[in-house]
Write a protein that holds these residues in place. Structure first.
Motif, mmCIF file in Angstrom:
data_model
loop_
_atom_site.group_PDB
_atom_site.id
_atom_site.type_symbol
_atom_site.label_atom_id
_atom_site.label_comp_id
_atom_site.label_asym_id
_atom_site.label_seq_id
_atom_site.Cartn_x
_atom_site.Cartn_y
_atom_site.Cartn_z
ATOM 1 N N LEU A 11 49.241 -16.487 -9.376
ATOM 2 C CA LEU A 11 47.770 -16.147 -10.093
ATOM 3 C C LEU A 11 46.865 -15.322 -9.112
ATOM 4 N N THR A 12 46.447 -14.115 -9.567
ATOM 5 C CA THR A 12 45.423 -13.302 -8.746
ATOM 6 C C THR A 12 44.242 -13.110 -9.765
ATOM 7 N N CYS A 13 43.092 -13.568 -8.933
ATOM 8 C CA CYS A 13 41.808 -13.072 -9.720
ATOM 9 C C CYS A 13 40.878 -12.341 -8.788
ATOM 10 N N SER A 14 39.965 -11.466 -9.324
ATOM 11 C CA SER A 14 38.995 -10.821 -8.590
ATOM 12 C C SER A 14 37.429 -11.138 -9.132
ATOM 13 N N THR A 33 47.219 -36.817 -10.458
ATOM 14 C CA THR A 33 45.948 -36.072 -9.893
ATOM 15 C C THR A 33 46.128 -35.222 -8.616
ATOM 16 N N CYS A 34 45.222 -34.174 -8.894
ATOM 17 C CA CYS A 34 45.397 -33.189 -7.836
ATOM 18 C C CYS A 34 43.961 -32.658 -7.435
ATOM 19 N N VAL A 35 43.545 -32.639 -6.130
ATOM 20 C CA VAL A 35 42.354 -32.086 -5.686
ATOM 21 C C VAL A 35 42.427 -30.929 -4.504
ATOM 22 N N ILE A 36 41.508 -29.999 -5.039
ATOM 23 C CA ILE A 36 41.623 -28.635 -4.336
ATOM 24 C C ILE A 36 40.283 -28.598 -3.476
ATOM 25 N N ILE A 37 40.834 -28.454 -2.173
ATOM 26 C CA ILE A 37 39.606 -28.602 -1.085
ATOM 27 C C ILE A 37 39.915 -27.155 -0.119
ATOM 28 N N GLY A 38 38.520 -26.615 0.315
ATOM 29 C CA GLY A 38 38.593 -25.418 1.112
ATOM 30 C C GLY A 38 37.321 -25.031 1.484
ATOM 31 N N PRO A 39 37.127 -24.129 2.310
ATOM 32 C CA PRO A 39 35.777 -23.805 2.653
ATOM 33 C C PRO A 39 35.285 -23.040 1.414
ATOM 34 N N THR A 45 36.466 -23.029 -7.226
ATOM 35 C CA THR A 45 36.013 -23.082 -8.710
ATOM 36 C C THR A 45 36.689 -21.870 -9.586
ATOM 37 N N THR A 46 36.926 -20.820 -8.748
ATOM 38 C CA THR A 46 37.729 -19.676 -9.691
ATOM 39 C C THR A 46 39.110 -20.170 -10.323
ATOM 40 N N ILE A 47 39.747 -21.130 -9.667
ATOM 41 C CA ILE A 47 40.910 -21.605 -10.177
ATOM 42 C C ILE A 47 40.427 -22.513 -11.399
ATOM 43 N N LEU A 48 39.644 -23.247 -11.477
ATOM 44 C CA LEU A 48 39.259 -23.915 -12.527
ATOM 45 C C LEU A 48 38.766 -23.182 -13.476
ATOM 46 N N HIS A 49 37.837 -22.000 -13.293
ATOM 47 C CA HIS A 49 37.461 -21.346 -14.561
ATOM 48 C C HIS A 49 38.519 -20.403 -15.196
ATOM 49 N N ALA A 50 39.662 -20.016 -14.300
ATOM 50 C CA ALA A 50 40.663 -19.282 -14.871
ATOM 51 C C ALA A 50 41.415 -20.371 -15.810
ATOM 52 N N LEU A 51 41.840 -21.647 -15.261
ATOM 53 C CA LEU A 51 42.636 -22.429 -15.876
ATOM 54 C C LEU A 51 41.728 -22.776 -17.452
ATOM 55 N N LYS A 182 43.683 -44.462 -18.762
ATOM 56 C CA LYS A 182 43.765 -43.627 -19.851
ATOM 57 C C LYS A 182 44.852 -42.480 -19.670
ATOM 58 N N LYS A 183 45.534 -42.625 -18.439
ATOM 59 C CA LYS A 183 46.635 -41.915 -17.931
ATOM 60 C C LYS A 183 46.306 -40.234 -17.913
ATOM 61 N N THR A 184 45.067 -40.080 -17.805
ATOM 62 C CA THR A 184 44.522 -38.612 -17.844
ATOM 63 C C THR A 184 44.795 -37.920 -16.668
ATOM 64 N N THR A 185 45.467 -36.540 -16.853
ATOM 65 C CA THR A 185 45.544 -35.801 -15.818
ATOM 66 C C THR A 185 44.310 -35.149 -15.242
ATOM 67 N N LEU A 186 44.132 -35.440 -13.745
ATOM 68 C CA LEU A 186 42.959 -34.851 -13.188
ATOM 69 C C LEU A 186 43.171 -33.638 -12.223
ATOM 70 N N LEU A 187 42.239 -32.674 -12.531
ATOM 71 C CA LEU A 187 42.290 -31.634 -11.187
ATOM 72 C C LEU A 187 40.835 -31.379 -10.958
ATOM 73 N N GLN A 188 40.689 -31.558 -9.710
ATOM 74 C CA GLN A 188 39.417 -31.520 -9.097
ATOM 75 C C GLN A 188 39.236 -30.659 -7.935
ATOM 76 N N VAL A 189 38.060 -30.119 -7.998
ATOM 77 C CA VAL A 189 37.829 -29.441 -6.671
ATOM 78 C C VAL A 189 36.460 -30.333 -6.026
ATOM 79 N N THR A 190 36.744 -30.154 -4.520
ATOM 80 C CA THR A 190 35.611 -30.853 -3.866
ATOM 81 C C THR A 190 35.576 -30.156 -2.585
ATOM 82 N N HIS A 191 34.500 -30.446 -1.597
ATOM 83 C CA HIS A 191 34.178 -30.295 -0.520
ATOM 84 C C HIS A 191 34.721 -31.587 0.610
ATOM 85 N N SER A 192 34.670 -32.564 -0.174
ATOM 86 C CA SER A 192 34.825 -33.779 0.719
ATOM 87 C C SER A 192 36.244 -34.255 0.905
ATOM 88 N N ILE A 193 36.367 -34.378 2.306
ATOM 89 C CA ILE A 193 37.917 -34.820 2.791
ATOM 90 C C ILE A 193 38.177 -36.106 2.121
#
Length: 249
Positions: A11-14, A33-39, A45-51, A182-193
């Motif tokens: 995936l490439t976004c601009s 569950t999957c959490v995305i973390i980074g500076p 957030t671009t990943i979430l908005h694209a998905l 609920k067996k919900t799949t989670l994809l979360q963006v956070t700054h918190s370790i």
């Protein structure tokens, strides 16, 4: 059963002609569950908005439940940092909005919405307006609104970042409980370790160049995990990965 609820390949976004995601790939298995973390500015957030179909990528492949993403995916909910509650609607009406749009019967709307408000501990706020409730209560309302349509997948964008420490942990507990019951799949963006380690079975560590490392975390769902030494060891592991990713940019 579909093996991967979320699939991203090269995936490439601009943004304003600047590449913010450059050929990233990952997958999130169903009911995990999957959490995305980074500076800041690394494209989390671009990943979430694209998905979510909010932005069109430059290139790459995205699938939700094996269906290519062209619009907001079916059976998916999104919870934003700003809550996005309608100020002129009561708590009940905000939560019931999706059911009304999809033409459920009045009896069904009342029964399901009240049940969910009770489940999330905010039934007593049903006739309040957003301006009359706290930040933690607003976030519960936003979560209830998404859950009212029974999503199979939940996207969460910094959903607890504006809350105080204890309210943040209560919301994290609630999010984990929703996933487990609920067996919900989670994809979360956070700054918190700490939040990444508490909620992410898979932790995607990003740097400004893309994905630096994907860490598999076995601690999610363990009782009182925050009080265990292994939790802090994993937090240190994620911190070292974040620091290493920054140094190698």
């Amino acid at each position: 059963m579909i093996k991967n609820a979320i699939f991203v390949n090269k995936l490439t976004c601009s943004f304003k002609d600047k590449i913010v995601l450059n050929g990233i790939s990952f997958a999130v298995p169903s009911n995990s569950t999957c959490v995305i973390i980074g500076p800041s500015g690394c494209g989390k957030t671009t990943i979430l908005h694209a998905l979510a179909g909010f932005i069109k990528p430059v290139s790459g492949e995205m699938k939700i439940n094996d269906i290519p993403v062209t619009d907001f995916p079916a059976h998916t909910g999104i919870i934003l940092q700003e809550y996005a509650l309608l100020p002129w609607f009561t708590v009940f009406d905000n939560v019931a909005m999706g059911l009304k749009i999809t033409h459920h019967s009045p009896d069904s709307i009342k029964k399901k919405t009240n049940h969910l408000l009770k489940e999330l501990g905010i039934l007593n706020l049903a006739q309040f307006y957003p301006s009359q409730i706290s930040g933690g209560q607003k976030q519960r309302v936003a979560i209830a609104r998404s859950l009212n349509l029974d999503p199979e997948i939940l996207f969460l964008d910094e959903a607890t970042s504006a809350l105080d420490a204890m309210t943040k942990e209560q919301l994290q507990d609630l999010i984990l409980s929703i996933h487990q019951t609920k067996k919900t799949t989670l994809l979360q963006v956070t700054h918190s370790i700490e939040e990444a380690v508490f909620l992410g079975e898979q932790i995607i560590v990003m740097n400004q160049s893309g994905i630096h490392e994907i860490i598999h975390n076995p601690l999610v769902g363990i009782e009182n995990s925050r009080k265990k030494l292994a939790f802090y060891d994993m937090c240190l592991r994620v911190r070292e990965s974040l620091e290493s990713g920054t140094q190698h940019e």
